[in-house]
Design a protein around this motif. Structure first.
Motif, PDB file in Angstrom:
ATOM      1  N   TYR A  61      -8.253 -22.398 -22.683  1.00 50.06           N
ATOM      2  CA  TYR A  61      -9.325 -21.782 -23.458  1.00 50.06           C
ATOM      3  C   TYR A  61      -9.310 -22.305 -24.896  1.00 50.06           C
ATOM      4  N   GLN A  62      -8.114 -22.406 -25.470  1.00 48.72           N
ATOM      5  CA  GLN A  62      -7.993 -22.893 -26.846  1.00 48.72           C
ATOM      6  C   GLN A  62      -8.417 -24.353 -26.958  1.00 48.72           C
ATOM      7  N   VAL A  63      -8.118 -25.147 -25.935  1.00 46.69           N
ATOM      8  CA  VAL A  63      -8.563 -26.544 -25.933  1.00 46.69           C
ATOM      9  C   VAL A  63     -10.084 -26.609 -25.951  1.00 46.69           C
ATOM     10  N   ARG A  68     -15.192 -27.620 -28.821  1.00 48.93           N
ATOM     11  CA  ARG A  68     -16.501 -27.112 -29.253  1.00 48.93           C
ATOM     12  C   ARG A  68     -16.600 -27.048 -30.777  1.00 48.93           C
ATOM     13  N   ASP A  69     -15.565 -26.483 -31.420  1.00 46.85           N
ATOM     14  CA  ASP A  69     -15.617 -26.293 -32.870  1.00 46.85           C
ATOM     15  C   ASP A  69     -15.593 -27.618 -33.619  1.00 46.85           C
ATOM     16  N   VAL A  91     -15.035 -20.143 -19.344  1.00 49.27           N
ATOM     17  CA  VAL A  91     -14.880 -21.581 -19.565  1.00 49.27           C
ATOM     18  C   VAL A  91     -16.232 -22.296 -19.497  1.00 49.27           C
ATOM     19  N   MET A  92     -17.137 -21.809 -18.666  1.00 48.52           N
ATOM     20  CA  MET A  92     -18.467 -22.416 -18.614  1.00 48.52           C
ATOM     21  C   MET A  92     -19.215 -22.160 -19.918  1.00 48.52           C
ATOM     22  N   ALA A  93     -19.047 -20.965 -20.483  1.00 51.92           N
ATOM     23  CA  ALA A  93     -19.682 -20.657 -21.767  1.00 51.92           C
ATOM     24  C   ALA A  93     -19.105 -21.515 -22.887  1.00 51.92           C
ATOM     25  N   LEU A  94     -17.855 -21.946 -22.739  1.00 51.00           N
ATOM     26  CA  LEU A  94     -17.214 -22.788 -23.755  1.00 51.00           C
ATOM     27  C   LEU A  94     -17.534 -24.266 -23.566  1.00 51.00           C
TER      28      LEU A  94
END
Length: 330
Positions: A61-63, A68-69, A91-94
């Motif tokens: 998740y952090q990756v 993204r950021d 994960v799809m939202a990310l």
């Protein structure tokens, strides 16, 4: 194309590398945790990333949030044993391209790559060598990955039953002497009083006991999640304890046994004690446990004070049978 396989398990990395199409001309790279994965991506080694979720240092998740950021355009396919619907949605939202559950077959990977337009059969030559990356797999790593997959299946069932999200750890796998097992049990419990259930299992030369240690401070929140209103009686707590134990033990053993291709028969669950310090539980039941292969998993429900530990204790005689079973996997 540079392909990055990011997973803390050497066994899982090897499985993933073997599942990729033989005629796909790509260069393989590997990372053992999310931080290494990000470093590899920044070095240009992650045009496409196969990403695990449950890892030390930095999880999947952090990756994804970092990519993204920082507006890094690597394409990511999540490959995880955590199959809870909320995990997939998150994960799809990310920004992940897709989510596939462990273990995955070469057919599944090939179909997914074709659907995403990343691979066409027969259009390329043999895959280049991955640069001598060491993919040595030890038995402990295999057991940890088998536990990871089985843990995820149990968590998915628990999440659906409670309507919450289960926070999953990295399974802890060790061969322990009796004294070390006692220390592990003490460590799992902390200073709390516990209620505990034990259930034996056996199959094809493999035998052991599954032990659920439920933290007493968790009963109030668990009761609300399960729709029990009002104060908790001892009978209600026992019912909740048995429900939790049946889900965690049954689902984990099914997932573990399926991967070993060895069905387990389960005995009747036994309540070892309610609302007792761990020292009392150990003293009352120490004759049950000898030198053992122990798998320890701590389950927590996000945003709720619900916590329990699942320990799988395989007998010493079982280890040689299990090692034989995993030889073909290694």
């Amino acid at each position: 194309m540079n392909i990055l396989i990011c997973d803390d398990s050497a066994f899982a990395r090897k499985q993933m590398a073997r599942a990729l199409p033989d005629d796909w001309s790509v260069t393989l790279h590997f990372a053992e945790n999310g931080q290494q994965g990000v470093e590899q991506i920044l070095s240009g080694h992650g045009d496409l990333v196969f990403l695990d979720l449950t890892m030390p240092v930095m999880d999947g998740y952090q990756v994804l949030r970092t990519l993204r950021d920082e507006n890094i355009r690597s394409r990511v396919i999540v490959v995880s044993g955590d199959i809870q619907p909320e995990a997939r949605s998150e994960v799809m939202a990310l920004g992940a391209l897709d989510f596939i559950k462990k273990p995955c077959s070469s057919e599944q990977i090939s179909h997914l790559l074709r659907r995403l337009g990343l691979y066409q059969p027969g259009e390329l030559l043999d895959r280049p060598d991955s640069g001598g990356v060491n993919l040595t797999v030890e038995a402990r790593d295999v057991y940890q990955e088998l536990a990871n997959v089985a843990m995820g299946q149990a968590a998915d069932l628990l999440a659906r039953m409670l309507g919450g999200f289960v926070i999953l750890p990295i399974p802890n796998v060790n061969v322990l002497e009796v004294s070390e097992l006692h220390m592990a049990l003490n460590s799992a419990a902390g200073a709390e009083t516990l209620s505990a259930v034990c259930q034996g299992f056996i199959g094809a030369g493999i035998a052991g006991e599954a032990l659920v240690l439920f933290h007493d401070s968790s009963f109030a929140d668990l009761g609300r999640l399960m729709g029990h209103d009002g104060s908790m009686t001892r009978a209600t707590e026992l019912e909740l304890l048995m429900d939790m134990s049946n889900v965690l033990i049954g689902a984990f053993l099914r997932g573990f046994a399926n991967q070993l291709d060895t069905p387990f028969s389960q005995g009747h669950p036994v309540v070892l004690g309610q609302h007792r310090p761990i020292e009392e539980l150990i003293q009352a039941n120490k004759h049950r446990w000898k030198r053992t292969l122990a798998i320890e998993i701590n389950y927590q429900i996000r945003n709720h004070q619900v916590q329990c530990d699942l320990l799988l204790l395989f007998t010493e005689d079982s280890i040689q049978f299990m090692n034989h079973k995993i030889e073909h996997l290694m």
